[in-house]
Design a protein around this motif. Structure first.
Motif, PDB file in Angstrom:
ATOM      1  N   UNK A  45      77.843 -23.962 103.318  1.00  0.00           N
ATOM      2  CA  UNK A  45      78.135 -23.439 101.979  1.00  0.00           C
ATOM      3  C   UNK A  45      77.664 -24.369 100.869  1.00  0.00           C
ATOM      4  N   UNK A  46      77.249 -25.581 101.229  1.00  0.00           N
ATOM      5  CA  UNK A  46      76.848 -26.578 100.237  1.00  0.00           C
ATOM      6  C   UNK A  46      75.383 -26.366  99.843  1.00  0.00           C
ATOM      7  N   UNK A  47      75.178 -25.830  98.657  1.00  0.00           N
ATOM      8  CA  UNK A  47      73.811 -25.555  98.196  1.00  0.00           C
ATOM      9  C   UNK A  47      73.009 -26.823  97.922  1.00  0.00           C
ATOM     10  N   UNK A  48      73.675 -27.982  97.848  1.00  0.00           N
ATOM     11  CA  UNK A  48      72.964 -29.225  97.572  1.00  0.00           C
ATOM     12  C   UNK A  48      72.265 -29.775  98.811  1.00  0.00           C
ATOM     13  N   UNK A  49      72.616 -29.268  99.964  1.00  0.00           N
ATOM     14  CA  UNK A  49      71.984 -29.736 101.199  1.00  0.00           C
ATOM     15  C   UNK A  49      70.619 -29.100 101.394  1.00  0.00           C
ATOM     16  N   UNK A  50      69.784 -29.820 102.129  1.00  0.00           N
ATOM     17  CA  UNK A  50      68.531 -29.232 102.553  1.00  0.00           C
ATOM     18  C   UNK A  50      68.768 -28.160 103.601  1.00  0.00           C
ATOM     19  N   UNK A  51      67.727 -27.442 103.964  1.00  0.00           N
ATOM     20  CA  UNK A  51      67.844 -26.366 104.944  1.00  0.00           C
ATOM     21  C   UNK A  51      68.321 -26.915 106.290  1.00  0.00           C
ATOM     22  N   UNK A  52      69.227 -26.209 106.969  1.00  0.00           N
ATOM     23  CA  UNK A  52      69.687 -26.661 108.286  1.00  0.00           C
ATOM     24  C   UNK A  52      68.533 -26.793 109.270  1.00  0.00           C
ATOM     25  N   UNK A  53      68.610 -27.790 110.119  1.00  0.00           N
ATOM     26  CA  UNK A  53      67.575 -28.004 111.120  1.00  0.00           C
ATOM     27  C   UNK A  53      67.837 -27.165 112.372  1.00  0.00           C
ATOM     28  N   UNK A  54      69.102 -27.121 112.800  1.00  0.00           N
ATOM     29  CA  UNK A  54      69.494 -26.285 113.940  1.00  0.00           C
ATOM     30  C   UNK A  54      70.947 -25.882 113.760  1.00  0.00           C
TER      31      UNK A  54
END
Length: 265
Positions: A45-54
């Protein structure tokens, strides 16, 4: 009838067995993951993170994630055993594990001093579960952030993220090379540094005055290092009338944050 030597080769002593179930992710166990429902849900839910890797999930958890986030994040459906295979031994993952994208870097200058604001600084507190619990308390009491020394602090994944139960996503964490210099920089910016020490003369309640404050916590064994303590504006103690002076650092941080929240009023 045609023979199938690949299915039953007596010379090799092997028999064909059809594959069933889910395939285990071929990856060595790692603490680079975030696991546990609350921690993974907060990270996604954290929009500040980069795209999930897996993102690994059991079928039931995959349905819950799709209901919560839609299908914008690809999910690898698998089983509990396969998820446990990529995590450290004993990880309680609750059917979901995420290899997350990176959080944005946080600088000390991002912490703006304002009346009643509190930052926590940890001096060589290395246990990930303690740091995770401290982050959870920091989020609960509205701390402005956490400062860790880069070389002597755990990653914001693994057991730390599980103990924090999503607080990693809510409390900014700055990593610095030198805590003493960081205290000087924060003091110059308008923060007041109060170090926690059991042999201090004044109590924390007496030392807090509602000004922007950095609460500096040392490790359970050694407490604050001398040089770090010398860069604090004041040392203060948590009174322990029971006479048992062995308080877990995460418990001490929660008490200190509560005391600081009272000083805001």
């Amino acid at each position: 009838m045609a023979s199938h030597p690949e299915r039953n080769d007596a010379r090799k002593g092997k028999k064909f067995r059809p594959q069933t179930g889910f395939r285990k992710p071929r990856e060595a166990p790692s603490d680079e993951w975030i696991w546990g429902w609350h921690a993974v849900e907060a990270a996604l839910a954290n929009d500040r993170r980069g795209a999930p890797l897996r993102l690994l999930a059991t079928p039931e958890r995959a349905r819950q994630l799709e209901a919560r986030f839609g299908r914008r994040t690809p999910i690898e459906p698998t089983d509990n055993q396969a998820i446990g295979h990529v995590l450290p031994q004993g990880a309680v993952h609750q059917g979901v594990a995420l290899k997350p994208g990176a959080l944005p870097d946080v600088d000390l200058a991002d912490f703006a001093p304002r009346p009643g604001a509190v930052i926590l600084m940890l001096d060589q507190v290395t246990d990930p579960q303690n740091v995770g619990a401290i982050l959870r308390s920091a989020a609960a009491f509205g701390a402005a952030g956490l400062v860790l020394q880069d070389r002597h602090a755990p990653k914001l994944t693994g057991a730390l993220a599980k103990a924090a139960a999503g607080a990693v996503e809510r409390t900014p964490v700055a990593r610095v090379v030198n805590l003493s210099r960081a205290l000087d920089e924060l003091t110059d910016a308008g923060w007041r540094a109060v170090g926690l020490a059991g042999d201090a003369d004044r109590t924390l309640a007496e030392a807090l005055d509602g000004a922007p404050t950095v609460l500096v916590m040392g490790s359970e064994g050694e407490g604050l290092r001398r040089l770090v303590a010398e860069h604090c504006d004041e040392l203060a103690k948590i009174p322990m009338p029971g006479g048992f002076e062995s308080l877990n650092v995460s418990n001490a941080a929660a008490i200190a944050l509560y005391e600081a929240s009272r000083s805001r009023g």
